[in-house]
Scaffold this motif. Structure first.
Motif, mmCIF file in Angstrom:
data_model
loop_
_atom_site.group_PDB
_atom_site.id
_atom_site.type_symbol
_atom_site.label_atom_id
_atom_site.label_comp_id
_atom_site.label_asym_id
_atom_site.label_seq_id
_atom_site.Cartn_x
_atom_site.Cartn_y
_atom_site.Cartn_z
ATOM 1 N N ILE A 1 35.061 19.800 47.253
ATOM 2 C CA ILE A 1 34.959 21.009 48.078
ATOM 3 C C ILE A 1 35.003 20.546 49.523
ATOM 4 O O ILE A 1 34.113 19.817 49.981
ATOM 5 N N ARG A 2 36.040 20.958 50.229
ATOM 6 C CA ARG A 2 36.274 20.479 51.588
ATOM 7 C C ARG A 2 35.859 21.533 52.609
ATOM 8 O O ARG A 2 35.703 22.712 52.304
ATOM 9 N N HIS A 3 35.712 21.066 53.823
ATOM 10 C CA HIS A 3 35.399 21.968 54.937
ATOM 11 C C HIS A 3 36.490 23.039 55.040
ATOM 12 O O HIS A 3 37.684 22.732 55.063
ATOM 13 N N GLY A 4 36.078 24.307 55.088
ATOM 14 C CA GLY A 4 37.020 25.419 55.197
ATOM 15 C C GLY A 4 37.460 25.995 53.872
ATOM 16 O O GLY A 4 38.135 27.034 53.842
ATOM 17 N N ASP A 5 37.090 25.362 52.748
ATOM 18 C CA ASP A 5 37.428 25.913 51.433
ATOM 19 C C ASP A 5 36.578 27.146 51.133
ATOM 20 O O ASP A 5 35.363 27.135 51.338
ATOM 21 N N ARG A 6 37.232 28.181 50.651
ATOM 22 C CA ARG A 6 36.531 29.353 50.116
ATOM 23 C C ARG A 6 36.974 29.478 48.656
ATOM 24 O O ARG A 6 38.000 30.095 48.362
ATOM 25 N N ILE A 7 36.215 28.849 47.785
ATOM 26 C CA ILE A 7 36.613 28.700 46.386
ATOM 27 C C ILE A 7 35.991 29.815 45.547
ATOM 28 O O ILE A 7 34.774 30.020 45.564
ATOM 29 N N VAL A 8 36.832 30.527 44.808
ATOM 30 C CA VAL A 8 36.372 31.528 43.857
ATOM 31 C C VAL A 8 36.380 30.891 42.472
ATOM 32 O O VAL A 8 37.402 30.365 42.032
ATOM 33 N N LEU A 9 35.233 30.934 41.791
ATOM 34 C CA LEU A 9 35.091 30.344 40.462
ATOM 35 C C LEU A 9 35.345 31.415 39.410
ATOM 36 O O LEU A 9 34.639 32.433 39.361
ATOM 37 N N LEU A 10 36.350 31.189 38.570
ATOM 38 C CA LEU A 10 36.768 32.151 37.557
ATOM 39 C C LEU A 10 36.442 31.624 36.166
ATOM 40 O O LEU A 10 36.421 30.420 35.932
ATOM 41 N N GLY A 11 36.232 32.524 35.236
ATOM 42 C CA GLY A 11 35.993 32.135 33.847
ATOM 43 C C GLY A 11 35.435 33.303 33.073
ATOM 44 O O GLY A 11 34.828 34.225 33.629
ATOM 45 N N ARG A 12 35.641 33.273 31.778
ATOM 46 C CA ARG A 12 35.120 34.341 30.928
ATOM 47 C C ARG A 12 33.594 34.327 30.924
ATOM 48 O O ARG A 12 32.972 33.317 31.273
ATOM 49 N N GLU B 1 34.890 41.240 32.329
ATOM 50 C CA GLU B 1 35.466 41.601 31.029
ATOM 51 C C GLU B 1 35.092 43.022 30.641
ATOM 52 O O GLU B 1 35.932 43.773 30.134
ATOM 53 N N LYS B 2 33.844 43.413 30.878
ATOM 54 C CA LYS B 2 33.429 44.772 30.533
ATOM 55 C C LYS B 2 34.051 45.803 31.478
ATOM 56 O O LYS B 2 34.350 46.924 31.059
ATOM 57 N N ILE B 3 34.248 45.434 32.739
ATOM 58 C CA ILE B 3 34.924 46.349 33.663
ATOM 59 C C ILE B 3 36.347 46.623 33.186
ATOM 60 O O ILE B 3 36.801 47.779 33.153
ATOM 61 N N LEU B 4 37.058 45.569 32.805
ATOM 62 C CA LEU B 4 38.429 45.750 32.332
ATOM 63 C C LEU B 4 38.452 46.529 31.022
ATOM 64 O O LEU B 4 39.345 47.349 30.785
ATOM 65 N N ARG B 5 37.458 46.312 30.165
ATOM 66 C CA ARG B 5 37.358 47.062 28.917
ATOM 67 C C ARG B 5 37.108 48.539 29.207
ATOM 68 O O ARG B 5 37.694 49.420 28.571
ATOM 69 N N LEU B 6 36.255 48.810 30.212
ATOM 70 C CA LEU B 6 35.990 50.200 30.595
ATOM 71 C C LEU B 6 37.241 50.847 31.190
ATOM 72 O O LEU B 6 37.530 52.022 30.921
ATOM 73 N N GLU B 7 38.006 50.105 31.986
ATOM 74 C CA GLU B 7 39.265 50.629 32.516
ATOM 75 C C GLU B 7 40.182 51.060 31.378
ATOM 76 O O GLU B 7 40.749 52.161 31.392
#
Length: 506
Positions: free
Chosen positions: A320-331, A157-163
């Motif tokens: 979470i299954r074998h081979g999953d590369r899960i990115v966790l997003l949230g404020r 959030e701060k990166i986007l605010r700085l942009e």
């Protein structure tokens, strides 16, 4: 007309950081400076700001030009001063008395909450400390800005605010940004300088497009070099053949001809320039011991709460299954790190009958947090490896050298290493753990672009299963094949992260 010009600029510190750099910085230029860790970005900014004398060459600045230089570290003596007072101190005494309002204008432009303005700098997060340094420079009304790793320690959030803040600056204000954040550079720059020891390259393009252009130049140089060296080998074989004939026949003409061909081969070899290859800061390698289990972790509507017991969200039933590369997003504050903590605890305590998070018995965890707290500051890199893994002193030293930690660094306390060196040590620990599931909280912190790309390659090439939290948009897009979003107290699966990124900006 250029406001700042460098002519034949070079700095050598043991070895050349950069040399023969000619750069013209004009109104409206937004220049991204790209190089590996320790390869001269901060040094170049200090030379342009006038804080450091170059080894060779000159920096020419327009008369009366006010340069605002935002460095990475807090100046000594500033830690106990309150945020607002620290910004006010940057003004000349008379201006501080008569134009105190400038301080609030600068802080308002960066959306600094009122409560933080009265907090001592040393008690702020790393991200807010960086923004405090930016406010101290901006309040002085500079004509040009030099920003050294401005996204360090900032959440997304701060990166986007700085942009947004940078994009709203006066259009004619030149800005130079040294950064490893590829998405940030793409969003905020219109020129890119790739800083190199012998020959640097500048393009009138943002990072990604400039990188493609540079890769084409390097590939062309590689082809030319291989062709030249092939010609050198052919000439030497021809010279050797003529020399034998000349010796057997006693021909002086063939002897002269042989000498001429050898001299031509030597001139061509001396002139041939090998394609540029970045001197690696240290290899990043990962491992994957594998597992036959299809489901690694099951979340059965797990409640995720603050340490005080306030509900943040519920996961619903997730796998979470074998081979999953899960990115966790949230404020920020949504509960990402809390979920990571719960999963780590569930893996460490598999026998807990009340747990709503279950891990397969064959799961071997590789964990790294953003603060690298798993690394003891008073240990050395060598003891960090030999204490945890039975591999012997000599093997440990070899692995550390490969990770970019030379002999002289191996016996220093981990606490005095740079952020990049600590990150590469943490990656080596992960590799030697030989996990089949990675739990990574901000793994690209302190890694340069080379390191980020190496980590991306390893996670995908090893077919690693992982759950990761990252504010690096380029990294998240490159690695993730699933995306979980914490929203409205629920954990949702989304198709890609871009809608979330856009929502944060709005």
């Amino acid at each position: 007309m250029a406001l700042i010009t460098t002519r034949n600029l070079g700095v050598t510190m043991g070895a050349p950081l950069f040399s023969q750099l000619d750069l013209a910085i004009s109104p409206g230029d937004r220049i991204g400076i790209v190089a590996a860790n320790g390869r001269g970005k901060s040094t170049l900014l200090r030379c342009i700001a006038g804080a450091l004398d170059a080894t060779t060459g000159d920096v020419i600045r327009a008369r009366g030009l006010r340069i605002g230089h935002v460095e990475q570290s807090i100046p000594p003596g500033l830690s106990e001063i309150r945020f607002r007072d620290a910004v006010r101190q940057a003004l000349p005494d008379e201006q501080a008395q008569t134009e105190d309002w400038r301080v609030d204008v600068a802080l308002d432009s960066l959306d600094v909450p009122q409560a933080l303005r009265q907090r001592p700098i040393g008690r702020l997060s790393g991200g807010w400390q960086g923004l405090a340094l930016l406010a101290r420079v901006f309040v002085t009304d500079p004509d040009a800005l030099l920003l050294d790793e401005p996204t360090n320690h900032l959440d997304l959030e701060k990166i986007l605010r700085l942009e947004t803040w940078l994009l709203n600056l006066p259009r004619d204000m030149p800005v130079l940004i040294a950064s490893h954040d590829r998405a940030f550079l793409d969003a905020t720059t219109n020129r890119t300088l790739f800083l190199r020891a012998e020959q640097s390259y500048a393009f009138s393009l943002p990072y990604s497009r400039a990188r493609n252009a540079l890769d084409e130049i390097d590939a062309s140089d590689e082809r030319r070099y291989r062709k030249d060296m092939k010609t050198v080998q052919q000439l030497r074989r021809q010279a050797a053949k003529l020399n034998n004939i000349g010796i057997n026949s006693g021909s002086d003409l063939l002897t002269v001809k042989t000498k001429q061909i050898r001299q031509r081969a030597e001139r061509l070899e001396d002139a041939a320039r090998p394609a540029f290859h970045e001197r690696s800061s240290g290899a990043i390698r990962l491992a994957n011991r594998g597992t036959h289990a299809k489901v690694l972790i099951t979340l059965d509507d797990t409640p995720v709460e603050t340490p005080q017991g306030t509900l943040l969200f519920r996961t619903g039933r997730q796998w979470i299954r074998h081979g999953d590369r899960i990115v966790l997003l949230g404020r920020n504050g949504a509960g990402k790190s809390r979920l990571v903590h719960l999963i780590r605890t569930a893996i460490a305590e598999p026998e807990n009958p009340e747990a709503t998070i279950k891990a397969t018995p064959s799961l071997m965890l590789g964990y790294s947090d953003q603060a690298l707290a798993e690394l003891a500051g008073d240990e050395t890199p060598l003891t960090t490896i030999t204490r945890r893994f039975e591999i012997g002193d000599q093997r440990a030293r070899t692995l550390l050298v490969g990770a970019g930690l030379g002999i002289e660094l191996q016996t220093r306390p981990v606490g005095v290493l740079s952020g990049g060196q600590k990150s590469r040590l943490a990656m080596l620990v992960l590799r030697l753990t030989n996990p089949n599931f990675y739990l990574l909280d901000e793994p690209t912190n302190h890694l340069d672009i080379e390191g980020q790309e190496a980590l991306e390659t390893e996670l995908t090439a090893q077919k690693a299963s992982c759950l990761l939290v990252s504010h690096d948009r380029s990294f998240a897009r490159a690695v993730g094949n699933r995306f979980w979003l914490i929203e409205n107290r629920r954990l949702l699966e989304v198709g890609d992260p871009d809608d979330f990124f856009k929502g944060l900006r709005e």
